[in-house]
Design an enzyme around this catalytic site. Structure first.
Site, PDB file in Angstrom:
ATOM      1  N   HIS A 109      30.418 -15.609 -28.975  1.00 24.04           N
ATOM      2  CA  HIS A 109      29.359 -14.832 -29.638  1.00 24.04           C
ATOM      3  C   HIS A 109      28.286 -14.435 -28.636  1.00 24.04           C
ATOM      4  O   HIS A 109      27.874 -13.266 -28.579  1.00 24.04           O
ATOM      5  CB  HIS A 109      28.746 -15.656 -30.770  1.00 24.04           C
ATOM      6  CG  HIS A 109      27.451 -15.096 -31.286  1.00 24.04           C
ATOM      7  ND1 HIS A 109      27.372 -13.903 -31.971  1.00 24.04           N
ATOM      8  CD2 HIS A 109      26.179 -15.561 -31.186  1.00 24.04           C
ATOM      9  CE1 HIS A 109      26.117 -13.664 -32.287  1.00 24.04           C
ATOM     10  NE2 HIS A 109      25.362 -14.644 -31.814  1.00 24.04           N
ATOM     11  N   ASP A 139      24.788  16.300 -14.198  1.00 22.93           N
ATOM     12  CA  ASP A 139      25.643  15.158 -14.508  1.00 22.93           C
ATOM     13  C   ASP A 139      25.162  13.987 -13.661  1.00 22.93           C
ATOM     14  O   ASP A 139      24.152  14.080 -12.956  1.00 22.93           O
ATOM     15  CB  ASP A 139      27.118  15.473 -14.224  1.00 22.93           C
ATOM     16  CG  ASP A 139      28.076  14.635 -15.065  1.00 22.93           C
ATOM     17  OD1 ASP A 139      27.832  13.420 -15.186  1.00 22.93           O
ATOM     18  OD2 ASP A 139      29.044  15.183 -15.614  1.00 22.93           O
ATOM     19  N   TRP A 174      27.554 -19.884 -23.226  1.00 25.18           N
ATOM     20  CA  TRP A 174      27.540 -18.687 -22.378  1.00 25.18           C
ATOM     21  C   TRP A 174      26.969 -18.985 -20.994  1.00 25.18           C
ATOM     22  O   TRP A 174      27.189 -18.223 -20.055  1.00 25.18           O
ATOM     23  CB  TRP A 174      26.770 -17.555 -23.056  1.00 25.18           C
ATOM     24  CG  TRP A 174      25.281 -17.593 -22.897  1.00 25.18           C
ATOM     25  CD1 TRP A 174      24.412 -18.390 -23.564  1.00 25.18           C
ATOM     26  CD2 TRP A 174      24.491 -16.771 -22.021  1.00 25.18           C
ATOM     27  NE1 TRP A 174      23.127 -18.131 -23.162  1.00 25.18           N
ATOM     28  CE2 TRP A 174      23.147 -17.141 -22.219  1.00 25.18           C
ATOM     29  CE3 TRP A 174      24.790 -15.768 -21.096  1.00 25.18           C
ATOM     30  CZ2 TRP A 174      22.098 -16.551 -21.526  1.00 25.18           C
ATOM     31  CZ3 TRP A 174      23.739 -15.177 -20.404  1.00 25.18           C
ATOM     32  CH2 TRP A 174      22.412 -15.559 -20.623  1.00 25.18           C
ATOM     33  N   SER A 204      31.317  -3.649 -13.234  1.00 25.36           N
ATOM     34  CA  SER A 204      30.996  -2.441 -13.997  1.00 25.36           C
ATOM     35  C   SER A 204      29.497  -2.160 -13.980  1.00 25.36           C
ATOM     36  O   SER A 204      29.061  -1.020 -13.761  1.00 25.36           O
ATOM     37  CB  SER A 204      31.495  -2.596 -15.435  1.00 25.36           C
ATOM     38  OG  SER A 204      31.017  -1.560 -16.259  1.00 25.36           O
ATOM     39  N   SER A 205      28.712  -3.207 -14.200  1.00 28.04           N
ATOM     40  CA  SER A 205      27.250  -3.040 -14.204  1.00 28.04           C
ATOM     41  C   SER A 205      26.729  -2.607 -12.835  1.00 28.04           C
ATOM     42  O   SER A 205      25.840  -1.751 -12.739  1.00 28.04           O
ATOM     43  CB  SER A 205      26.578  -4.346 -14.635  1.00 28.04           C
ATOM     44  OG  SER A 205      26.958  -4.709 -15.937  1.00 28.04           O
ATOM     45  N   HIS A 286      17.419 -14.947 -16.124  1.00 28.31           N
ATOM     46  CA  HIS A 286      16.141 -14.483 -16.658  1.00 28.31           C
ATOM     47  C   HIS A 286      15.888 -13.001 -16.372  1.00 28.31           C
ATOM     48  O   HIS A 286      15.439 -12.292 -17.275  1.00 28.31           O
ATOM     49  CB  HIS A 286      14.971 -15.317 -16.157  1.00 28.31           C
ATOM     50  CG  HIS A 286      13.748 -15.097 -16.990  1.00 28.31           C
ATOM     51  ND1 HIS A 286      13.590 -15.647 -18.247  1.00 28.31           N
ATOM     52  CD2 HIS A 286      12.658 -14.330 -16.798  1.00 28.31           C
ATOM     53  CE1 HIS A 286      12.454 -15.249 -18.775  1.00 28.31           C
ATOM     54  NE2 HIS A 286      11.861 -14.446 -17.912  1.00 28.31           N
ATOM     55  N   GLU A 288      18.161 -10.990 -16.414  1.00 30.02           N
ATOM     56  CA  GLU A 288      19.067 -10.404 -17.401  1.00 30.02           C
ATOM     57  C   GLU A 288      18.362 -10.141 -18.735  1.00 30.02           C
ATOM     58  O   GLU A 288      18.638  -9.150 -19.424  1.00 30.02           O
ATOM     59  CB  GLU A 288      20.266 -11.348 -17.620  1.00 30.02           C
ATOM     60  CG  GLU A 288      21.147 -11.009 -18.799  1.00 30.02           C
ATOM     61  CD  GLU A 288      21.955  -9.744 -18.581  1.00 30.02           C
ATOM     62  OE1 GLU A 288      22.597  -9.288 -19.548  1.00 30.02           O
ATOM     63  OE2 GLU A 288      21.951  -9.215 -17.461  1.00 30.02           O
ATOM     64  N   TYR A 290      15.324  -9.186 -19.084  1.00 28.82           N
ATOM     65  CA  TYR A 290      14.585  -7.936 -18.912  1.00 28.82           C
ATOM     66  C   TYR A 290      15.522  -6.764 -18.669  1.00 28.82           C
ATOM     67  O   TYR A 290      15.169  -5.615 -18.974  1.00 28.82           O
ATOM     68  CB  TYR A 290      13.559  -8.093 -17.787  1.00 28.82           C
ATOM     69  CG  TYR A 290      12.581  -9.199 -18.076  1.00 28.82           C
ATOM     70  CD1 TYR A 290      11.718  -9.110 -19.169  1.00 28.82           C
ATOM     71  CD2 TYR A 290      12.550 -10.361 -17.312  1.00 28.82           C
ATOM     72  CE1 TYR A 290      10.847 -10.138 -19.475  1.00 28.82           C
ATOM     73  CE2 TYR A 290      11.683 -11.393 -17.610  1.00 28.82           C
ATOM     74  CZ  TYR A 290      10.836 -11.270 -18.694  1.00 28.82           C
ATOM     75  OH  TYR A 290       9.988 -12.299 -19.006  1.00 28.82           O
ATOM     76  N   SER A 301       9.270   3.603 -26.585  1.00 28.75           N
ATOM     77  CA  SER A 301       8.160   4.449 -26.126  1.00 28.75           C
ATOM     78  C   SER A 301       8.414   5.917 -26.464  1.00 28.75           C
ATOM     79  O   SER A 301       7.513   6.616 -26.959  1.00 28.75           O
ATOM     80  CB  SER A 301       7.969   4.287 -24.614  1.00 28.75           C
ATOM     81  OG  SER A 301       7.671   2.948 -24.273  1.00 28.75           O
ATOM     82  N   HIS A 335      11.911 -21.880 -15.525  1.00 28.56           N
ATOM     83  CA  HIS A 335      11.365 -22.339 -16.810  1.00 28.56           C
ATOM     84  C   HIS A 335      12.486 -22.628 -17.816  1.00 28.56           C
ATOM     85  O   HIS A 335      12.223 -23.163 -18.898  1.00 28.56           O
ATOM     86  CB  HIS A 335      10.348 -21.343 -17.378  1.00 28.56           C
ATOM     87  CG  HIS A 335      10.910 -20.026 -17.800  1.00 28.56           C
ATOM     88  ND1 HIS A 335      10.194 -18.856 -17.694  1.00 28.56           N
ATOM     89  CD2 HIS A 335      12.093 -19.664 -18.333  1.00 28.56           C
ATOM     90  CE1 HIS A 335      10.921 -17.851 -18.151  1.00 28.56           C
ATOM     91  NE2 HIS A 335      12.077 -18.325 -18.554  1.00 28.56           N
ATOM     92  N   HIS A 336      13.734 -22.281 -17.466  1.00 32.13           N
ATOM     93  CA  HIS A 336      14.884 -22.692 -18.271  1.00 32.13           C
ATOM     94  C   HIS A 336      15.366 -24.086 -17.872  1.00 32.13           C
ATOM     95  O   HIS A 336      16.312 -24.588 -18.479  1.00 32.13           O
ATOM     96  CB  HIS A 336      16.041 -21.701 -18.071  1.00 32.13           C
ATOM     97  CG  HIS A 336      15.731 -20.312 -18.524  1.00 32.13           C
ATOM     98  ND1 HIS A 336      15.918 -19.886 -19.824  1.00 32.13           N
ATOM     99  CD2 HIS A 336      15.234 -19.241 -17.860  1.00 32.13           C
ATOM    100  CE1 HIS A 336      15.563 -18.617 -19.930  1.00 32.13           C
ATOM    101  NE2 HIS A 336      15.141 -18.203 -18.751  1.00 32.13           N
ATOM    102  N   THR A 361       3.563  -7.237 -20.667  1.00 33.91           N
ATOM    103  CA  THR A 361       4.246  -7.066 -21.956  1.00 33.91           C
ATOM    104  C   THR A 361       3.247  -6.724 -23.052  1.00 33.91           C
ATOM    105  O   THR A 361       3.483  -5.832 -23.870  1.00 33.91           O
ATOM    106  CB  THR A 361       5.015  -8.352 -22.311  1.00 33.91           C
ATOM    107  OG1 THR A 361       5.870  -8.715 -21.236  1.00 33.91           O
ATOM    108  CG2 THR A 361       5.847  -8.138 -23.565  1.00 33.91           C
ATOM    109  N   LYS A 364       2.134  -3.122 -22.941  1.00 35.80           N
ATOM    110  CA  LYS A 364       3.043  -2.164 -23.559  1.00 35.80           C
ATOM    111  C   LYS A 364       2.864  -2.145 -25.075  1.00 35.80           C
ATOM    112  O   LYS A 364       2.871  -1.077 -25.693  1.00 35.80           O
ATOM    113  CB  LYS A 364       4.503  -2.512 -23.203  1.00 35.80           C
ATOM    114  CG  LYS A 364       4.817  -2.394 -21.724  1.00 35.80           C
ATOM    115  CD  LYS A 364       6.282  -2.503 -21.445  1.00 35.80           C
ATOM    116  CE  LYS A 364       7.026  -1.298 -21.938  1.00 35.80           C
ATOM    117  NZ  LYS A 364       6.667  -0.041 -21.265  1.00 35.80           N
ATOM    118  N   ARG A 483      20.845 -27.554 -30.565  1.00 33.55           N
ATOM    119  CA  ARG A 483      21.716 -26.396 -30.725  1.00 33.55           C
ATOM    120  C   ARG A 483      23.156 -26.775 -30.375  1.00 33.55           C
ATOM    121  O   ARG A 483      23.416 -27.824 -29.788  1.00 33.55           O
ATOM    122  CB  ARG A 483      21.235 -25.252 -29.831  1.00 33.55           C
ATOM    123  CG  ARG A 483      21.183 -25.609 -28.368  1.00 33.55           C
ATOM    124  CD  ARG A 483      20.439 -24.608 -27.535  1.00 33.55           C
ATOM    125  NE  ARG A 483      21.127 -23.345 -27.396  1.00 33.55           N
ATOM    126  CZ  ARG A 483      20.876 -22.437 -26.450  1.00 33.55           C
ATOM    127  NH1 ARG A 483      19.920 -22.662 -25.578  1.00 33.55           N
ATOM    128  NH2 ARG A 483      21.539 -21.317 -26.388  1.00 33.55           N
TER     129      ARG A 483
END
Length: 559
Positions: A109, A139, A174, A204-205, A286, A288, A290, A301, A335-336, A361, A364, A483
């Site tokens: 998931h 293009d 994950w 790919s990314s 982290h 990721e 953002y 926006s 911080h993780h 943040t 915005k 969890r």
């Protein structure tokens, strides 16, 4: 009825350009019949279409490929999430006591929604379609590279499914932390196939990001700050991907060699350090976050400016804020990892740096509100999802400030409080932005109109459903429920029941969305297409179904 099917088939032909050019005969039967053209030739009609399908370099076509791929992945990922909530509802033992399968479903998931749904849709789909248009380019800079970057994604998904069929699957989560992902606890090929899948998704990314960066710099026909904020968000996100993804690839390669070639990067007995993998993973992980949310910021926006009929307030500040978030995102990864034994100075640094991210943040959020202030707001379905995004993303950000504090995070680490936080940011942030973009650009993408009544009904059901799923998780986390645990004491049953009930409502909202897409094929391209009667009938039916399942759930809770 004949006209209904005829309109659907003609519109599907227009949108998808299918392999076989079929026509509808109006002279046979009440429902019509499908017949091939009189001069049908396999070599001329089929093979060129197949070849063009796999080799198309049109940025709009590839963008639609990404959107279709993301939609398919989203359905699978949501099915996995529904299995999770059904298990935690304790109405039925979905996994028959084998909770390795539960861990596999949780793992798939997470990976499916992040790497196969949100990133391909927000970056690959809308990015490919909108970026060249917004900068005045004909293009992408490298069209064939663009094609290749997409086709790596289906290959990645195939390898991910392969991992399901080896040794009960990969139940690592994950994050894939060793030693759980090491050969001692997952000795088969499942984790290896999962690593290969992530390598292909990362490749790919990387290819797509290089393409976006070169396109933005070299093919831009307007000034730097004359392009849309969404174009800037794709540019900044692409830079983050180029810097972060190789670190993940390095960590996964080290894990792969530990499993298969006798190295000991993460084996403590041989002098390795499993915490090293956490550093490598979160140095990618982290940013990721953002990478996922910055394109959502850009979409929000542009939609706010469009639907309020005002120029975006503080556009340069908004772009600078995205750049600041990108830079700060690379210095807060630990911080993780507050529970791995970081020294007090490191915890203080990462706590302070994480709190600082709240400044750009918040800038915005206040810029969006300032843009809306005094504007002529049109409450279209896209604008409803924008309002939901601003409200719920802000709430998720506030819980992020709480978790940034090392002292609090040690208490809340790996509880459902963390699950609630990142789902408010991603599930209600990125996904709300995706739906907002869908309703904003669907007529332009397809030439069709959608049922506005169904769209608004979809919004309200989705808003209620996801909040009912994830808000109770804050209380579960504060009570201490870990969890990734399939069984729990009865003291947690009530909140889990409410959360699972929300998953039913969310599922109903997805059915509404699917019905909306299907009905749009019969809209005959009429503007302002809205069926209040269909909206009302659908609402009544879904309300009855929701009431039925609520009664069933109450029955199980009472027992």
């Amino acid at each position: 009825m004949n006209n209904f099917f005829k309109n659907i088939i003609n519109n599907i032909k227009t949108i998808t350009n299918p392999f076989i050019s079929f026509s509808l005969s109006s002279t046979t039967g009440s429902l019509g019949s499908l017949s091939l053209p009189l001069r049908f030739n396999w070599s001329k009609d089929i093979f060129p279409s197949v070849i063009s399908f796999f080799t198309s370099t049109d940025h709009k076509v590839i963008g639609k490929y990404y959107l279709a791929f993301g939609a398919f992945s989203a359905i699978i990922g949501m099915f996995f999430s529904f299995l999770i909530r059904l298990q935690l509802m304790h109405a039925v033992d979905v996994f028959a006591g084998n909770y390795q399968y539960y861990n596999v479903v949780v793992t798939f998931h997470g990976i499916m929604m992040i790497f196969m749904f949100v990133m391909p849709v927000l970056i690959g789909g809308f990015g490919n379609y909108l970026l060249p248009i917004s900068i005045g380019a004909p293009d992408m800079a490298f069209p064939r590279l663009n094609n290749a970057s997409f086709w790596f994604m289906p290959c990645s998904l195939i390898f991910m499914f392969f991992s399901l069929f080896f040794d009960q699957g990969a139940g690592t989560g994950w994050t894939m932390y060793p030693p759980l992902s090491a050969s001692v606890y997952h000795p088969g090929l499942s984790v290896d196939f999962l690593i290969l899948s992530l390598h292909l998704a990362g490749l790919s990314s990387l290819l797509g990001s290089i393409n976006f960066i070169v396109t933005f710099i070299n093919l831009r026909r307007v000034g730097w700050f004359d392009v849309s904020i969404y174009a800037w968000s794709i540019f900044i996100t692409s830079i983050l991907i180029v810097l972060a993804v190789p670190v993940l690839a390095a960590g996964l390669t080290m894990l792969l060699t530990d499993r298969n070639f006798g190295t000991s990067f993460f084996e403590p007995i041989a002098g390795g350090d499993p915490v090293l993998f956490q550093h490598l993973f979160w140095f990618f992980g982290h940013p990721e976050v953002y990478i996922i949310i910055l394109p959502a910021f850009g979409i929000i926006s542009d939609i706010v400016s469009c639907n309020s009929r005002k120029v975006t307030f503080g556009k340069v500040s908004m772009i600078s804020a995205m750049g600041s978030i990108g830079v700060l995102g690379f210095i807060v990864w630990a911080h993780h990892m507050y529970t791995v034994g970081l020294d007090i100075d490191s915890r203080a640094f990462f706590t302070g740096a994480t709190m600082i991210i709240a400044i750009p943040t918040g800038l915005k959020v206040f810029s969006w509100l300032s843009t809306l202030w005094g504007g002529v707001i049109e409450w279209t379905p896209s604008m409803l999802f924008v309002a939901g995004f601003i409200l719920l993303f802000t709430l998720g950000g506030l819980t992020g400030i709480i978790l940034s504090n090392a002292s609090l995070d040690i208490r809340l680490h790996d509880t459902y409080y963390v699950v609630a936080h990142f789902h408010y940011v991603l599930s209600m942030g990125a996904v709300f932005a995706i739906f907002a973009a869908f309703y904003q650009y669907y007529p332009s993408l397809t030439g069709l109109d959608y049922n506005v009544g169904l769209a608004k009904l979809h919004f309200w059901f989705f808003l209620i459903g996801v909040n009912l799923v994830f808000f109770p998780m804050h209380f579960l986390g504060l009570l201490g429920l870990p969890r990734r645990i399939a069984e729990f004491p009865d003291m947690f049953a009530a909140w889990n029941w409410y959360s699972s009930l929300g998953s039913f409502i969310t599922l109903f909202s997805v059915f509404i969305f699917i019905a909306l897409v299907i009905f749009s094929f019969n809209s005959s391209n009429k503007k302002n297409y809205e069926s209040i009667s269909a909206c009302g009938e659908c609402g009544i039916v879904l309300g009855v179904i929701a009431l039925f399942f609520s009664c069933v759930a109450l029955k199980f809770l009472a027992n």
